[in-house]
Scaffold this motif. Sequence first.
Motif, PDB file in Angstrom:
ATOM      1  N   ARG A 327      78.527  22.952  51.490  1.00  0.00           N
ATOM      2  CA  ARG A 327      77.253  22.396  51.027  1.00  0.00           C
ATOM      3  C   ARG A 327      76.528  23.406  50.113  1.00  0.00           C
ATOM      4  N   ALA A 328      76.560  24.685  50.503  1.00  0.00           N
ATOM      5  CA  ALA A 328      75.915  25.722  49.681  1.00  0.00           C
ATOM      6  C   ALA A 328      76.581  25.771  48.297  1.00  0.00           C
ATOM      7  N   GLY A 329      77.906  25.636  48.300  1.00  0.00           N
ATOM      8  CA  GLY A 329      78.628  25.636  47.035  1.00  0.00           C
ATOM      9  C   GLY A 329      78.241  24.451  46.148  1.00  0.00           C
ATOM     10  N   GLU A 330      78.054  23.262  46.784  1.00  0.00           N
ATOM     11  CA  GLU A 330      77.645  22.072  46.020  1.00  0.00           C
ATOM     12  C   GLU A 330      76.264  22.257  45.409  1.00  0.00           C
ATOM     13  N   ARG A 334      74.909  22.551  41.283  1.00  0.00           N
ATOM     14  CA  ARG A 334      73.937  21.609  40.725  1.00  0.00           C
ATOM     15  C   ARG A 334      72.698  22.288  40.141  1.00  0.00           C
ATOM     16  N   LEU A 335      72.606  23.600  40.258  1.00  0.00           N
ATOM     17  CA  LEU A 335      71.438  24.298  39.710  1.00  0.00           C
ATOM     18  C   LEU A 335      71.418  24.168  38.182  1.00  0.00           C
ATOM     19  N   ARG A 336      70.215  23.987  37.642  1.00  0.00           N
ATOM     20  CA  ARG A 336      70.082  23.876  36.183  1.00  0.00           C
ATOM     21  C   ARG A 336      69.408  25.106  35.592  1.00  0.00           C
ATOM     22  N   VAL A 337      68.579  25.772  36.401  1.00  0.00           N
ATOM     23  CA  VAL A 337      67.881  26.978  35.929  1.00  0.00           C
ATOM     24  C   VAL A 337      68.610  28.225  36.466  1.00  0.00           C
ATOM     25  N   GLY A 338      68.752  28.291  37.764  1.00  0.00           N
ATOM     26  CA  GLY A 338      69.482  29.404  38.363  1.00  0.00           C
ATOM     27  C   GLY A 338      70.919  29.394  37.868  1.00  0.00           C
ATOM     28  N   VAL A 339      71.459  30.581  37.593  1.00  0.00           N
ATOM     29  CA  VAL A 339      72.813  30.684  37.047  1.00  0.00           C
ATOM     30  C   VAL A 339      73.778  31.091  38.169  1.00  0.00           C
ATOM     31  N   LEU A 393      65.798  24.092  42.799  1.00  0.00           N
ATOM     32  CA  LEU A 393      66.503  24.044  44.090  1.00  0.00           C
ATOM     33  C   LEU A 393      66.358  22.660  44.727  1.00  0.00           C
ATOM     34  N   ARG A 394      65.165  22.074  44.637  1.00  0.00           N
ATOM     35  CA  ARG A 394      64.946  20.758  45.256  1.00  0.00           C
ATOM     36  C   ARG A 394      65.858  19.703  44.642  1.00  0.00           C
ATOM     37  N   GLN A 395      65.979  19.712  43.319  1.00  0.00           N
ATOM     38  CA  GLN A 395      66.852  18.708  42.693  1.00  0.00           C
ATOM     39  C   GLN A 395      68.311  18.971  43.082  1.00  0.00           C
ATOM     40  N   ALA A 396      68.651  20.226  43.324  1.00  0.00           N
ATOM     41  CA  ALA A 396      70.031  20.541  43.728  1.00  0.00           C
ATOM     42  C   ALA A 396      70.280  20.179  45.193  1.00  0.00           C
ATOM     43  N   PHE A 397      69.238  20.277  46.050  1.00  0.00           N
ATOM     44  CA  PHE A 397      69.373  19.886  47.463  1.00  0.00           C
ATOM     45  C   PHE A 397      69.635  18.387  47.565  1.00  0.00           C
TER      46      PHE A 397
END
Length: 402
Positions: A327-330, A334-339, A393-397
Amino acid sequence: MDQQQQYRPGRAHTSRTYPVIPPIYQTTTFELDDQAYADIQGAGGLHETWYSRFNNPTVDAAAAEVARLHGVGPGGADGTRSGQSLIFASGMAAIATTLVTLLRAGDTVVASRQTYGDTDDLLRRDLPALGVTVIRVDAHDTDAWRQMITEHRPAVVYGETLSNPQLRLLDLPAVAEAAHAVGARFVVDNTFATPFCTRPLELGADVVVESATKFLAGHSDVVAGAATTTDRALHEELQRRLITFGGCADPHAAFLLWRGMRTFRVRLAESCRTAAALADLLAKEPAVRDVVYPGRDDHPDAEVVRRVMPDASGAMLTVVLHGGDQRAGEVLRRLRVGVEATSLGGVETLVSTPFNSSHFNMTDDERLAAGIQPGTLRMSIGLEGEDVLLDDLRQAFDTERA
Ligand SMILES: *Cc1c(COP(=O)(O)O)cnc(C)c1O
């Protein structure tokens, strides 16, 4: 022909005035004069600027800046404690050169069990091959440090201010006291904490080693290392090894490091502030199982943090998600800002999962035993601000909406 012989481009000066910024002395060698010959014959050429593996003004400028960040300098008139830094080709060059300088076959080093991966390799494989005994201790277990140091009487005690990714704190004054009681040198890797949060030389460390690649340079564009000490004789010993092992920094890399350090304080102030704010925001998110940040009251070493890092708690943040490593990998993907990248200390937020990067060579059980929970995200906080990072992070969660 005459003109050709007289042409000395290195003697070109722009004018009577000085540049504000140190020039990049991209030169391997310098014209020799009587003073240079005297130093070569006297001090082995350690002090004069005559060959760039020994000394180079651009590298020296970066070294002076690292020393200043650690509150040391030429000493005397300006009131600073006397101390000097050396700049290396990488953090590992600084660490390996320092340890090999201080250790002999038959010596023992007591070292933290939680160290940077390549330092771990050095401690597990390379130092034993040179006849050095290595004893490991959990970074936060101060009683174990005291016991092992007293029992094994090491020549060197080695640890990292903050461990990766558990962010456990080393009690620097307590371990320094135990080390000095048996005549050991205390070497501290301060890469994660940075001199913005703590200056180990003020808390008893004999040498501070750092990957300048990370927060010191700060822009993910240069690999470099540093070693700083207040012991003049030890500084010269280290410089001799820098010269014989050849781990010197290139002048251009040194310039980038110097340039990055010009904004060190404002970058770190902002990144530490963002990390603290984001830690509190993430602690309220349903997707988050645990937040590890040294500045939070629920940090297991909160009492040590108050003594060792009183002003700021760092720009590293560890977040444990519900649902384990997959799940952490998923979420990471999906992060758009964090690299999604290893390393740390840049102006951009870098995020990684230890299970497949820094700690890939451990089994799930070994990681658990080391205090690394499944679902761990390691974050190096940049300059985007907590609102942007929380939204990201929220959009990636929210994998349902993918
Ligand atoms: C990156 C790092 C190192 C190694 O530094 P390099 O510049 O990559 O050689 C050592 N210690 C810590 C804690 C690090 O994060």
